[in-house]
Design an enzyme around this catalytic site. Structure first.
Site, mmCIF file in Angstrom:
data_model
loop_
_atom_site.group_PDB
_atom_site.id
_atom_site.type_symbol
_atom_site.label_atom_id
_atom_site.label_comp_id
_atom_site.label_asym_id
_atom_site.label_seq_id
_atom_site.Cartn_x
_atom_site.Cartn_y
_atom_site.Cartn_z
ATOM 1 N N HIS A 94 4.477 5.767 11.760
ATOM 2 C CA HIS A 94 4.029 5.605 10.376
ATOM 3 C C HIS A 94 3.020 6.746 10.153
ATOM 4 C CE1 HIS A 94 2.903 4.014 6.599
ATOM 5 N NE2 HIS A 94 2.575 2.783 6.917
ATOM 6 N N ARG B 103 11.227 3.813 4.119
ATOM 7 C CA ARG B 103 10.764 2.836 5.116
ATOM 8 C C ARG B 103 11.966 2.015 5.536
ATOM 9 N NH1 ARG B 103 5.580 -1.072 4.681
ATOM 10 N NH2 ARG B 103 4.658 0.915 5.273
ATOM 11 N N LYS C 43 25.344 -5.192 -1.658
ATOM 12 C CA LYS C 43 26.812 -5.345 -1.713
ATOM 13 C C LYS C 43 27.469 -4.709 -0.491
ATOM 14 C CE LYS C 43 26.475 -4.566 -6.678
ATOM 15 N NZ LYS C 43 26.750 -3.489 -7.650
ATOM 16 N N ARG D 230 0.787 -1.221 0.000
ATOM 17 C CA ARG D 230 0.000 0.000 0.000
ATOM 18 C C ARG D 230 0.828 1.285 0.000
ATOM 19 N NH1 ARG D 230 -2.829 -4.082 1.944
ATOM 20 N NH2 ARG D 230 -0.783 -4.600 2.746
ATOM 21 N N THR D 231 1.747 1.377 0.958
ATOM 22 C CA THR D 231 2.442 2.652 1.157
ATOM 23 C C THR D 231 3.309 3.011 -0.055
ATOM 24 O OG1 THR D 231 2.502 2.055 3.493
ATOM 25 C CG2 THR D 231 3.807 3.961 2.824
HETATM 26 N N1 CP Z 1 -0.448 -0.219 5.922
HETATM 27 C C1 CP Z 1 0.755 -0.371 5.344
HETATM 28 O O1 CP Z 1 1.740 0.293 5.661
HETATM 29 O O2 CP Z 1 0.789 -1.333 4.349
HETATM 30 P P1 CP Z 1 2.077 -1.744 3.492
HETATM 31 O O3 CP Z 1 3.048 -2.391 4.446
HETATM 32 O O4 CP Z 1 1.570 -2.703 2.439
HETATM 33 O O5 CP Z 1 2.652 -0.497 2.905
#
Ligand code: CP
Length: 306
Positions: free
Chosen positions: A132, A104, A82, A54-55
Site C-alpha cells: 500500500h 485496490r 455480471k 480514506r484512500t
Molecule cells: N488506510 C486506508 O487505506 O484506509 P481505507 O481502507 O479507508 O482507504
C-alpha cells in the site's frame, strides 16, 4: 505508462523527492492554492475492488485539486457483478483513454497484472497483503513533519503484521530511510519472513514499545483470516492493545499512528487514539491527500511546478 506498484525498489532519493513535493502540496492545500491546471485534460479512474474511505476519497480529492477529470468506478454496481474479469474491465477503461488508473484489489499482484495490459499509469491503492505504497509515504511524511527527519528514529509497528500491506510498505520505506523498525504481535500474526525485511520482532507489547519514537497500530484484518484463527477481541486488547500505560513506556513525545479504519477498544484505546498531543491520526489523513497529489504529478509525466 510509468507505474507505481510498490515502495520496493524505490530508492531513497526518489522517496525524499516525493515527500518534499507532498510537503509542498500540504501547504498549498491549507492555503487553497493548488495548481488546478496541472492535470487538465487528464483522466483519472479509481477502481476499488475492496472498500475504502480514506484512500479512495483522497485520490479523488488529489485529482480534482490538480484539475483532472476523476471518475470513481463503483465496482459493486459495475459489470464485474455480471462476471466481467479484472482484465476485461481494465481493457474497457483503457479504450476510454484513461491516463491514470488507481486500483485496490484483494489479490496481491493485481495492479502489476493490470500494468502489463493497459496504456494508463497504474497506481497501487492496496493489493492483498502485498503493498500500500501511498500509505507508507503519507506515514513517512507525517513522521518527518514531527521529527524533522526519519534517519535514526525507532518505529514500532504493532498488531496483525501477517495480513498487513501497510506494514510491508512501511517496513520497506522506513528501512530505506534509515529507521530502526520493530514489529510487535502474537506469533500467529508475525510471519518469520519479516526478519528478512530487516524488522526486529517482539512478541510482548510492553517490551516492543519501550523507548520508541513512533507507535503505529494496525487493525485485525479478520476478512483475511480463516474463521478458526480470529483472536478473541478481549484477549487481543489485553495483550496487544495500545492503552495509556503502554504508551507511557515509549518516549515521552512518541507519536501514535494508525492508518485507519480504527477498531476502538480492540487494538487501540479511544483516549489514546484521540490524544490531542500524541495522536497524529487526523494529520495522517490530511497528508494522504498531499502525498497522492505528489504521486499523481509524478506518474502523469508532468513537469513539477513551483
Ligand atoms: N488506510 C486506508 O487505506 O484506509 P481505507 O481502507 O479507508 O482507504
Amino acid at each position: 505508462g510509468q507505474h507505481f506498484l510498490g515502495i520496493e525498489g524505490l530508492p531513497e532519493d526518489q522517496i525524499e523527492i516525493l515527500l518534499d513535493r507532498a510537503e509542498n502540496y500540504a501547504l498549498l492545500n491549507r492555503s487553497r492554492k493548488t495548481p488546478r491546471n496541472l492535470l487538465r485534460e487528464r483522466t483519472l479512474i479509481t477502481l476499488f475492488f475492496e472498500n475504502s474511505t480514506r484512500t479512495r476519497t483522497s485520490f479523488e480529492l488529489a485529482g480534482k485539486r490538480l484539475g483532472a477529470d476523476v471518475i470513481n468506478m463503483s465496482v459493486s454496481t459495475s459489470s464485474v457483478s455480471k462476471g466481467e474479469t479484472l482484465l476485461d474491465t481494465a481493457y474497457t477503461l483503457n479504450a476510454m483513454r484513461a491516463d491514470l488508473l488507481v486500483i485496490r484489489h484483494a489479490q496481491s499482484g493485481a495492479p502489476a497484472l493490470l500494468a502489463q495490459k493497459v496504456d494508463a499509469s497504474v497506481i497501487n491503492a492496496g493489493d492483498g497483503t502485498h503493498e500500500h505504497p501511498t500509505q507508507a509515504l503519507l506515514d513517512a511524511l507525517t513522521i518527518r513533519r514531527h521529527f524533522g527527519k526519519l534517519t535514526g528514529l525507532t518505529v514500532a509497528i504493532c498488531g496483525d503484521i501477517a495480513h498487513s500491506r501497510v506494514a510491508r510498505s512501511n517496513i520497506i520505506l522506513l528501512k530505506t530511510m534509515g529507521c530502526n523498525v520493530r514489529v510487535i504481535g502474537p506469533r500467529t500474526l508475525l510471519p518469520s519472513t519479516i526478519a528478512k525485511m530487516g524488522a526486529t520482532p517482539y512478541y510482548s507489547m510492553d517490551e516492543g514499545v519501550k523507548n520508541v519514537d513512533v507507535i503505529m497500530m494496525l487493525r485485525l484484518q479478520r476478512e483475511r483470516m480463516s474463521a478458526g484463527l480470529i483472536p478473541s477481541t478481549r484477549e487481543y486488547f489485553r495483550f496487544f492493545g495500545l492503552d495509556r500505560r503502554r504508551l507511557n513506556l515509549a518516549k515521552s513525545n512518541a507519536l501514535v499512528m494508525h492508518p485507519g479504519p480504527l477498531n476502538r477498544g480492540i487494538e487501540i484505546d479511544s483516549h489514546v487514539a484521540d490524544d490531542p498531543h500524541q495522536s497524529v491520526i487526523q494529520e495522517q489523513v490530511e497528508m494522504g491527500v498531499a502525498v497522492r497529489m505528489a504521486v499523481l504529478e509524478k506518474f502523469s509525466h508532468i513537469k513539477a511546478q513551483p
